[in-house]
Scaffold this motif. Structure first.
Motif, PDB file in Angstrom:
ATOM      1  N   GLN A  58       0.651  -1.047  -0.006  1.00  0.00           N
ATOM      2  CA  GLN A  58       0.096  -0.028  -0.099  1.00  0.00           C
ATOM      3  C   GLN A  58       0.805   1.412   0.093  1.00  0.00           C
ATOM      4  O   GLN A  58       2.208   1.241   0.447  1.00  0.00           O
ATOM      5  CB  GLN A  58      -0.840   0.266   1.416  1.00  0.00           C
ATOM      6  N   ARG A  59       0.084   2.257  -0.440  1.00  0.00           N
ATOM      7  CA  ARG A  59       0.939   3.846  -0.300  1.00  0.00           C
ATOM      8  C   ARG A  59       1.096   4.038   0.938  1.00  0.00           C
ATOM      9  O   ARG A  59       0.506   3.609   1.980  1.00  0.00           O
ATOM     10  CB  ARG A  59       0.202   4.630  -1.113  1.00  0.00           C
ATOM     11  N   THR A  60       2.009   5.080   1.218  1.00  0.00           N
ATOM     12  CA  THR A  60       2.219   5.551   2.507  1.00  0.00           C
ATOM     13  C   THR A  60       0.871   6.291   2.857  1.00  0.00           C
ATOM     14  O   THR A  60       0.244   7.154   2.222  1.00  0.00           O
ATOM     15  CB  THR A  60       3.358   6.750   2.348  1.00  0.00           C
ATOM     16  N   ASP A 100      -5.481  11.291  -4.606  1.00  0.00           N
ATOM     17  CA  ASP A 100      -5.558   9.886  -4.711  1.00  0.00           C
ATOM     18  C   ASP A 100      -6.498   9.262  -3.653  1.00  0.00           C
ATOM     19  O   ASP A 100      -5.977   9.110  -2.450  1.00  0.00           O
ATOM     20  CB  ASP A 100      -3.920   9.457  -4.209  1.00  0.00           C
ATOM     21  N   PRO A 101      -7.564   8.923  -4.167  1.00  0.00           N
ATOM     22  CA  PRO A 101      -8.681   8.308  -3.387  1.00  0.00           C
ATOM     23  C   PRO A 101      -8.239   7.104  -2.606  1.00  0.00           C
ATOM     24  O   PRO A 101      -8.816   6.579  -1.690  1.00  0.00           O
ATOM     25  CB  PRO A 101      -9.750   8.289  -4.024  1.00  0.00           C
ATOM     26  N   THR A 102      -7.360   6.486  -3.244  1.00  0.00           N
ATOM     27  CA  THR A 102      -6.930   4.883  -2.545  1.00  0.00           C
ATOM     28  C   THR A 102      -6.183   4.626  -1.397  1.00  0.00           C
ATOM     29  O   THR A 102      -5.623   3.983  -0.879  1.00  0.00           O
ATOM     30  CB  THR A 102      -6.551   3.991  -3.746  1.00  0.00           C
ATOM     31  N   ARG A 103      -5.444   6.052  -1.148  1.00  0.00           N
ATOM     32  CA  ARG A 103      -4.563   6.283   0.102  1.00  0.00           C
ATOM     33  C   ARG A 103      -5.016   5.995   1.490  1.00  0.00           C
ATOM     34  O   ARG A 103      -6.234   6.686   1.689  1.00  0.00           O
ATOM     35  CB  ARG A 103      -4.009   7.550  -0.112  1.00  0.00           C
ATOM     36  N   PRO A 104      -4.649   5.033   2.091  1.00  0.00           N
ATOM     37  CA  PRO A 104      -5.247   4.778   3.322  1.00  0.00           C
ATOM     38  C   PRO A 104      -5.098   5.842   4.259  1.00  0.00           C
ATOM     39  O   PRO A 104      -3.930   6.713   4.308  1.00  0.00           O
ATOM     40  CB  PRO A 104      -4.295   3.541   3.847  1.00  0.00           C
ATOM     41  N   GLN A 131     -13.357   7.031   3.558  1.00  0.00           N
ATOM     42  CA  GLN A 131     -14.290   5.672   3.713  1.00  0.00           C
ATOM     43  C   GLN A 131     -13.696   4.833   4.793  1.00  0.00           C
ATOM     44  O   GLN A 131     -14.626   4.438   5.415  1.00  0.00           O
ATOM     45  CB  GLN A 131     -13.946   5.121   2.242  1.00  0.00           C
ATOM     46  N   SER A 132     -12.741   4.732   5.089  1.00  0.00           N
ATOM     47  CA  SER A 132     -12.169   3.863   6.269  1.00  0.00           C
ATOM     48  C   SER A 132     -10.741   4.478   6.803  1.00  0.00           C
ATOM     49  O   SER A 132     -10.149   5.014   6.248  1.00  0.00           O
ATOM     50  CB  SER A 132     -11.670   2.393   5.918  1.00  0.00           C
ATOM     51  N   VAL A 133     -10.865   4.322   8.193  1.00  0.00           N
ATOM     52  CA  VAL A 133      -9.988   4.800   9.162  1.00  0.00           C
ATOM     53  C   VAL A 133      -9.355   3.749   9.764  1.00  0.00           C
ATOM     54  O   VAL A 133     -10.049   2.737  10.644  1.00  0.00           O
ATOM     55  CB  VAL A 133     -10.361   5.862   9.937  1.00  0.00           C
ATOM     56  N   GLY A 134      -8.257   3.489  10.174  1.00  0.00           N
ATOM     57  CA  GLY A 134      -7.521   2.534  10.587  1.00  0.00           C
ATOM     58  C   GLY A 134      -6.898   3.287  12.062  1.00  0.00           C
ATOM     59  O   GLY A 134      -6.517   4.432  12.046  1.00  0.00           O
ATOM     60  N   LEU A 135      -6.648   2.440  12.971  1.00  0.00           N
ATOM     61  CA  LEU A 135      -5.651   3.020  14.194  1.00  0.00           C
ATOM     62  C   LEU A 135      -4.643   2.392  14.303  1.00  0.00           C
ATOM     63  O   LEU A 135      -4.430   1.101  14.110  1.00  0.00           O
ATOM     64  CB  LEU A 135      -6.581   2.287  15.372  1.00  0.00           C
ATOM     65  N   VAL A 136      -3.596   3.131  14.686  1.00  0.00           N
ATOM     66  CA  VAL A 136      -2.167   2.689  14.933  1.00  0.00           C
ATOM     67  C   VAL A 136      -2.063   2.484  16.267  1.00  0.00           C
ATOM     68  O   VAL A 136      -2.269   3.185  17.346  1.00  0.00           O
ATOM     69  CB  VAL A 136      -1.151   3.939  14.606  1.00  0.00           C
TER      70      VAL A 136
END
Length: 140
Positions: A58-60, A100-104, A131-136
């Motif tokens: 995945q992208r940065t 870039d809409p695919t960037r996380p 659309q989606s949010v991850g947690l670090v």
């Protein structure tokens, strides 16, 4: 009188590169010493939890951070920008996702920050179209 044959001395047309090598080595040492200082991001004490690692393909990701005093930061690639409020943060993230809409997008919250700050950050990102949010987290 006998004439001696004189030899013409010619100028040496070689470049002396030794001083240039010295300057280059000094610059190299300076860049090596200052690189870690320039590359620092926001310092947060992440909570520890078992989590799945991100794919290396995945992208940065865009990293939205809230530190222990409740200040917000956005990190895109190698730059980290302090933002005054959630509206400015969501605007920066929306502008980057327009490219870039695919960037996380991930949220990085300090372990000592009130839970409310992290939830407000995640809610603001969702309302801005993420659309989606991850947690670090840090591994246990």
């Amino acid at each position: 009188m006998q004439m001696r044959a004189r030899r013409k001395s010619r100028a040496v047309a070689e470049i002396n590169v030794v001083p240039y090598i010295d300057v280059m080595l000094v610059l190299l040492v300076i860049f090596i010493a200052t690189a870690p200082v320039v590359m620092q991001g926001v310092s947060v004490d992440l909570p520890k939890a078992e989590a799945e690692a991100m794919n290396e393909d995945q992208r940065t990701p865009i990293i939205a951070t809230v530190d222990k005093v409740g200040q917000y930061f956005v990190s895109m690639d190698t730059t980290s920008v302090k933002v005054p409020d959630l509206n400015a943060l969501t605007q920066l993230v929306a502008n980057e996702l327009a490219k870039d809409p695919t960037r996380p997008v991930v949220v990085q919250g300090d372990a000592k920050v009130p839970y409310d700050y992290v939830i407000q950050l995640m809610n603001a990102l969702k309302n801005s179209g993420v659309q989606s949010v991850g947690l670090v987290t840090d591994p246990v």
